[in-house]
Design a protein around this motif. Structure first.
Motif, PDB file in Angstrom:
ATOM      1  N   VAL A  25       0.841  -1.198   0.000  1.00 37.47           N
ATOM      2  CA  VAL A  25       0.000   0.000   0.000  1.00 37.47           C
ATOM      3  C   VAL A  25       0.880   1.253   0.000  1.00 37.47           C
ATOM      4  CG1 VAL A  25      -1.923  -1.177   1.111  1.00 37.47           C
ATOM      5  CG2 VAL A  25      -0.210  -0.028   2.533  1.00 37.47           C
ATOM      6  N   ILE A  26       0.401   2.271  -0.706  1.00 37.44           N
ATOM      7  CA  ILE A  26       1.154   3.520  -0.842  1.00 37.44           C
ATOM      8  C   ILE A  26       0.345   4.707  -0.335  1.00 37.44           C
ATOM      9  CG2 ILE A  26       2.340   5.050  -2.490  1.00 37.44           C
ATOM     10  CD1 ILE A  26       2.553   2.577  -4.358  1.00 37.44           C
ATOM     11  N   THR A  27      -0.969   4.655  -0.569  1.00 40.11           N
ATOM     12  CA  THR A  27      -1.864   5.756  -0.194  1.00 40.11           C
ATOM     13  C   THR A  27      -2.968   5.223   0.705  1.00 40.11           C
ATOM     14  OG1 THR A  27      -3.424   5.402  -2.021  1.00 40.11           O
ATOM     15  CG2 THR A  27      -1.474   6.765  -2.479  1.00 40.11           C
ATOM     16  N   LEU A  28      -3.748   6.141   1.266  1.00 43.23           N
ATOM     17  CA  LEU A  28      -4.910   5.740   2.053  1.00 43.23           C
ATOM     18  C   LEU A  28      -5.896   4.964   1.187  1.00 43.23           C
ATOM     19  CD1 LEU A  28      -6.609   5.766   4.624  1.00 43.23           C
ATOM     20  CD2 LEU A  28      -7.444   8.039   3.967  1.00 43.23           C
ATOM     21  N   GLU A  29      -5.999   5.358  -0.085  1.00 39.74           N
ATOM     22  CA  GLU A  29      -6.906   4.640  -0.988  1.00 39.74           C
ATOM     23  C   GLU A  29      -6.487   3.182  -1.167  1.00 39.74           C
ATOM     24  OE1 GLU A  29      -7.764   8.670  -1.095  1.00 39.74           O
ATOM     25  OE2 GLU A  29      -5.813   7.784  -1.600  1.00 39.74           O
ATOM     26  N   HIS A  30      -5.183   2.930  -1.245  1.00 41.00           N
ATOM     27  CA  HIS A  30      -4.702   1.542  -1.301  1.00 41.00           C
ATOM     28  C   HIS A  30      -5.160   0.761  -0.063  1.00 41.00           C
ATOM     29  CE1 HIS A  30      -1.816   3.046  -4.331  1.00 41.00           C
ATOM     30  NE2 HIS A  30      -1.534   1.800  -4.629  1.00 41.00           N
ATOM     31  N   ILE A  31      -4.966   1.354   1.106  1.00 41.01           N
ATOM     32  CA  ILE A  31      -5.327   0.679   2.354  1.00 41.01           C
ATOM     33  C   ILE A  31      -6.811   0.349   2.372  1.00 41.01           C
ATOM     34  CG2 ILE A  31      -5.548   1.010   4.849  1.00 41.01           C
ATOM     35  CD1 ILE A  31      -2.990   2.768   4.665  1.00 41.01           C
ATOM     36  N   GLU A  32      -7.635   1.332   2.058  1.00 38.00           N
ATOM     37  CA  GLU A  32      -9.083   1.124   2.085  1.00 38.00           C
ATOM     38  C   GLU A  32      -9.508   0.078   1.058  1.00 38.00           C
ATOM     39  OE1 GLU A  32     -10.557   5.552   3.546  1.00 38.00           O
ATOM     40  OE2 GLU A  32     -10.181   5.198   1.410  1.00 38.00           O
ATOM     41  N   VAL A  45      -6.026 -10.911   5.269  1.00 40.33           N
ATOM     42  CA  VAL A  45      -5.166 -10.212   4.323  1.00 40.33           C
ATOM     43  C   VAL A  45      -4.034  -9.542   5.086  1.00 40.33           C
ATOM     44  CG1 VAL A  45      -6.323  -7.943   4.375  1.00 40.33           C
ATOM     45  CG2 VAL A  45      -5.290  -8.769   2.232  1.00 40.33           C
ATOM     46  N   VAL A  46      -2.953  -9.248   4.371  1.00 41.29           N
ATOM     47  CA  VAL A  46      -1.831  -8.522   4.971  1.00 41.29           C
ATOM     48  C   VAL A  46      -1.649  -7.209   4.230  1.00 41.29           C
ATOM     49  CG1 VAL A  46       0.662  -8.531   5.416  1.00 41.29           C
ATOM     50  CG2 VAL A  46      -0.674 -10.645   5.694  1.00 41.29           C
ATOM     51  N   LEU A  47      -1.571  -6.120   4.993  1.00 48.61           N
ATOM     52  CA  LEU A  47      -1.224  -4.808   4.455  1.00 48.61           C
ATOM     53  C   LEU A  47       0.286  -4.637   4.582  1.00 48.61           C
ATOM     54  CD1 LEU A  47      -3.983  -2.623   6.172  1.00 48.61           C
ATOM     55  CD2 LEU A  47      -3.822  -3.090   3.722  1.00 48.61           C
ATOM     56  N   GLN A  48       0.950  -4.301   3.473  1.00 45.88           N
ATOM     57  CA  GLN A  48       2.405  -4.165   3.485  1.00 45.88           C
ATOM     58  C   GLN A  48       2.816  -2.734   3.145  1.00 45.88           C
ATOM     59  OE1 GLN A  48       4.026  -8.558   2.433  1.00 45.88           O
ATOM     60  NE2 GLN A  48       4.031  -7.153   0.722  1.00 45.88           N
ATOM     61  N   VAL A  49       3.731  -2.207   3.920  1.00 45.09           N
ATOM     62  CA  VAL A  49       4.326  -0.894   3.658  1.00 45.09           C
ATOM     63  C   VAL A  49       5.802  -1.134   3.380  1.00 45.09           C
ATOM     64  CG1 VAL A  49       4.850   1.388   4.569  1.00 45.09           C
ATOM     65  CG2 VAL A  49       2.679   0.272   5.174  1.00 45.09           C
ATOM     66  N   SER A  50       6.259  -0.784   2.195  1.00 44.94           N
ATOM     67  CA  SER A  50       7.661  -1.019   1.838  1.00 44.94           C
ATOM     68  C   SER A  50       8.530   0.167   2.218  1.00 44.94           C
ATOM     69  CB  SER A  50       7.792  -1.279   0.339  1.00 44.94           C
ATOM     70  OG  SER A  50       7.581  -0.078  -0.388  1.00 44.94           O
ATOM     71  N   GLU A  51       9.818  -0.077   2.270  1.00 42.16           N
ATOM     72  CA  GLU A  51      10.748   1.023   2.525  1.00 42.16           C
ATOM     73  C   GLU A  51      10.639   2.085   1.438  1.00 42.16           C
ATOM     74  OE1 GLU A  51      15.561   1.435   2.692  1.00 42.16           O
ATOM     75  OE2 GLU A  51      14.644   0.114   4.177  1.00 42.16           O
ATOM     76  N   ASN A  52      10.397   1.676   0.192  1.00 45.05           N
ATOM     77  CA  ASN A  52      10.223   2.649  -0.883  1.00 45.05           C
ATOM     78  C   ASN A  52       8.973   3.496  -0.673  1.00 45.05           C
ATOM     79  OD1 ASN A  52      12.553   2.092  -2.298  1.00 45.05           O
ATOM     80  ND2 ASN A  52      11.580   0.669  -3.728  1.00 45.05           N
ATOM     81  N   ALA A 241      -4.400  -1.314 -11.823  1.00 48.73           N
ATOM     82  CA  ALA A 241      -5.854  -1.169 -11.749  1.00 48.73           C
ATOM     83  C   ALA A 241      -6.248   0.271 -11.441  1.00 48.73           C
ATOM     84  CB  ALA A 241      -6.410  -2.112 -10.685  1.00 48.73           C
ATOM     85  N   MET A 242      -5.576   0.861 -10.471  1.00 46.51           N
ATOM     86  CA  MET A 242      -5.904   2.236 -10.079  1.00 46.51           C
ATOM     87  C   MET A 242      -5.632   3.215 -11.213  1.00 46.51           C
ATOM     88  SD  MET A 242      -4.257   4.474  -6.982  1.00 46.51           S
ATOM     89  CE  MET A 242      -5.164   5.833  -6.241  1.00 46.51           C
ATOM     90  N   THR A 243      -4.450   3.131 -11.797  1.00 44.88           N
ATOM     91  CA  THR A 243      -4.066   4.077 -12.844  1.00 44.88           C
ATOM     92  C   THR A 243      -4.948   3.939 -14.068  1.00 44.88           C
ATOM     93  OG1 THR A 243      -1.780   3.990 -12.060  1.00 44.88           O
ATOM     94  CG2 THR A 243      -2.142   4.904 -14.252  1.00 44.88           C
ATOM     95  N   GLY A 244      -5.264   2.710 -14.440  1.00 45.45           N
ATOM     96  CA  GLY A 244      -6.128   2.499 -15.598  1.00 45.45           C
ATOM     97  C   GLY A 244      -7.505   3.086 -15.401  1.00 45.45           C
ATOM     98  N   ALA A 245      -8.072   2.892 -14.206  1.00 50.34           N
ATOM     99  CA  ALA A 245      -9.410   3.421 -13.924  1.00 50.34           C
ATOM    100  C   ALA A 245      -9.412   4.943 -13.914  1.00 50.34           C
ATOM    101  CB  ALA A 245      -9.903   2.874 -12.588  1.00 50.34           C
ATOM    102  N   ILE A 246      -8.380   5.533 -13.344  1.00 46.50           N
ATOM    103  CA  ILE A 246      -8.308   6.997 -13.295  1.00 46.50           C
ATOM    104  C   ILE A 246      -8.108   7.584 -14.689  1.00 46.50           C
ATOM    105  CG2 ILE A 246      -6.898   8.932 -12.479  1.00 46.50           C
ATOM    106  CD1 ILE A 246      -6.511   7.372  -9.869  1.00 46.50           C
ATOM    107  N   ARG A 247      -7.257   6.960 -15.482  1.00 54.14           N
ATOM    108  CA  ARG A 247      -7.045   7.442 -16.850  1.00 54.14           C
ATOM    109  C   ARG A 247      -8.353   7.426 -17.644  1.00 54.14           C
ATOM    110  NH1 ARG A 247      -1.443   4.272 -17.790  1.00 54.14           N
ATOM    111  NH2 ARG A 247      -0.008   5.996 -17.465  1.00 54.14           N
ATOM    112  N   VAL A 265     -12.867   6.194  -7.972  1.00 55.28           N
ATOM    113  CA  VAL A 265     -12.897   5.211  -9.054  1.00 55.28           C
ATOM    114  C   VAL A 265     -11.665   4.310  -8.979  1.00 55.28           C
ATOM    115  CG1 VAL A 265     -12.729   4.963 -11.561  1.00 55.28           C
ATOM    116  CG2 VAL A 265     -14.334   6.599 -10.589  1.00 55.28           C
ATOM    117  N   GLY A 266     -10.516   4.911  -8.715  1.00 54.80           N
ATOM    118  CA  GLY A 266      -9.291   4.129  -8.584  1.00 54.80           C
ATOM    119  C   GLY A 266      -9.346   3.179  -7.406  1.00 54.80           C
ATOM    120  N   ARG A 267      -9.895   3.632  -6.302  1.00 54.26           N
ATOM    121  CA  ARG A 267     -10.019   2.789  -5.114  1.00 54.26           C
ATOM    122  C   ARG A 267     -10.931   1.591  -5.386  1.00 54.26           C
ATOM    123  NH1 ARG A 267     -12.338   5.936  -0.132  1.00 54.26           N
ATOM    124  NH2 ARG A 267     -14.130   5.967  -1.548  1.00 54.26           N
ATOM    125  N   GLU A 268     -12.030   1.827  -6.067  1.00 53.21           N
ATOM    126  CA  GLU A 268     -12.951   0.726  -6.398  1.00 53.21           C
ATOM    127  C   GLU A 268     -12.270  -0.301  -7.309  1.00 53.21           C
ATOM    128  OE1 GLU A 268     -16.340   2.603  -8.095  1.00 53.21           O
ATOM    129  OE2 GLU A 268     -16.922   3.590  -6.220  1.00 53.21           O
TER     130      GLU A 268
END
Length: 287
Positions: A25-32, A45-52, A241-247, A265-268
């Protein structure tokens, strides 16, 4: 429900010859989206936050970690919180107070001897803090913009004998193995070495982890779980998925400026992809 230790989720899955999906996950939308998709699927499920991801958030771990903890505590399914691909010892030491139950310590870029020594020290510290720890042996390419390794390049595959000795020498709780997947793949064309995975599973005393799963076709994921993979890491597939939906949304509505509309839309789209991947993995255990 309260956060569930990642190790508990993975140990249970491994015993059932099943796998838990772990999403970066990178944003709050990813988490949700991850929580919503897992709830729809009725699956842990596991939520992962990377060093990047931490670097992207101005080097601050707590804002994203606290959002993940809050979402997990309100989820209708068990959720674990995992700190992924940690190279910084300073970041590693922030994990317990930030709510993480597990870490993946990444010293795979080092020589075997140095990887073993660094991971042994990290595992000793992590276990003293009550953390479950994952490590990597062999190089799962494609991270940080690097191209995937050639299948025959040195280090491109995890050696079973070394894997057995590495686990014994480091004391880690899980091992990420290099069997043909790569990080950051946007096409699902990876070809896994199933014969190697079977050998690794036979000698490993800990659950095995597959990184770079976004590029692996469904049937190969199902087979990999049956062959011993207990944790399946996914990141790029959510971003696709997120980027495609937003585009698509913005192309149809060039006048749109309210970010809630296109982020929603990206979150969905991400939530649907989470549910799809969990559904694929459930086929391995007859779910």
């Amino acid at each position: 429900m309260p956060l569930v230790p990642t190790g508990e989720l993975i140990t249970r899955a491994a015993a059932a010859r099943a796998a838990v999906a772990a999403f970066n996950v990178i944003t709050l939308e990813h988490i949700e989206a991850v929580v919503a998709g897992a709830e729809t699927a009725g699956s842990p499920v596991v939520l992962q936050v990377s060093e990047n991801a931490v670097k992207f958030r101005y080097g601050r771990l707590l804002p994203l970690a606290r959002a993940a903890v809050t979402a997990a505590e309100r989820a209708a399914v068990p959720v674990g919180l995992h700190l992924d691909h940690v190279r910084s010892d300073d970041l590693l030491r922030q994990a317990p107070d930030a709510g993480f139950g597990s870490v993946m310590y990444d010293a795979a870029r080092l020589s075997y001897a140095d990887n073993l020594a660094a991971t042994r020290a990290a595992a000793d510290w992590a276990h003293a803090q009550g953390l479950w720890i994952e490590a990597e042996l062999g190089e799962i390419g494609g991270k940080d913009g690097r191209p995937p390794l050639d299948a025959h390049a040195p280090g491109a595959r995890t050696d079973p004998d070394r894997a057995r000795d590495f686990v014994a020498g480091t004391g880690v709780d899980a091992l990420a193995v290099a069997i043909g997947s790569a990080h950051a793949m946007t096409s699902r064309t990876a070809v896994l070495d199933h014969a190697l995975l079977t050998r690794l599973s036979a000698v490993s005393s800990v659950p095995l982890v597959l990184h770079g799963s976004s590029g692996v076709p469904d049937e190969q994921l199902v087979a990999a779980v049956g062959e011993g993979i207990a944790k399946v890491n996914v990141g790029t597939a959510l971003n696709v998925a997120m980027t495609g939906a937003i585009r698509e949304f913005l192309a149809a509505r060039p006048e749109a400026v309210d970010s809630r509309a296109y982020l929603g839309v990206g979150r969905e789209a991400m939530a649907r992809e989470v549910g799809r991947i969990i559904g694929v993995l459930s086929r391995a255990d007859g779910g």
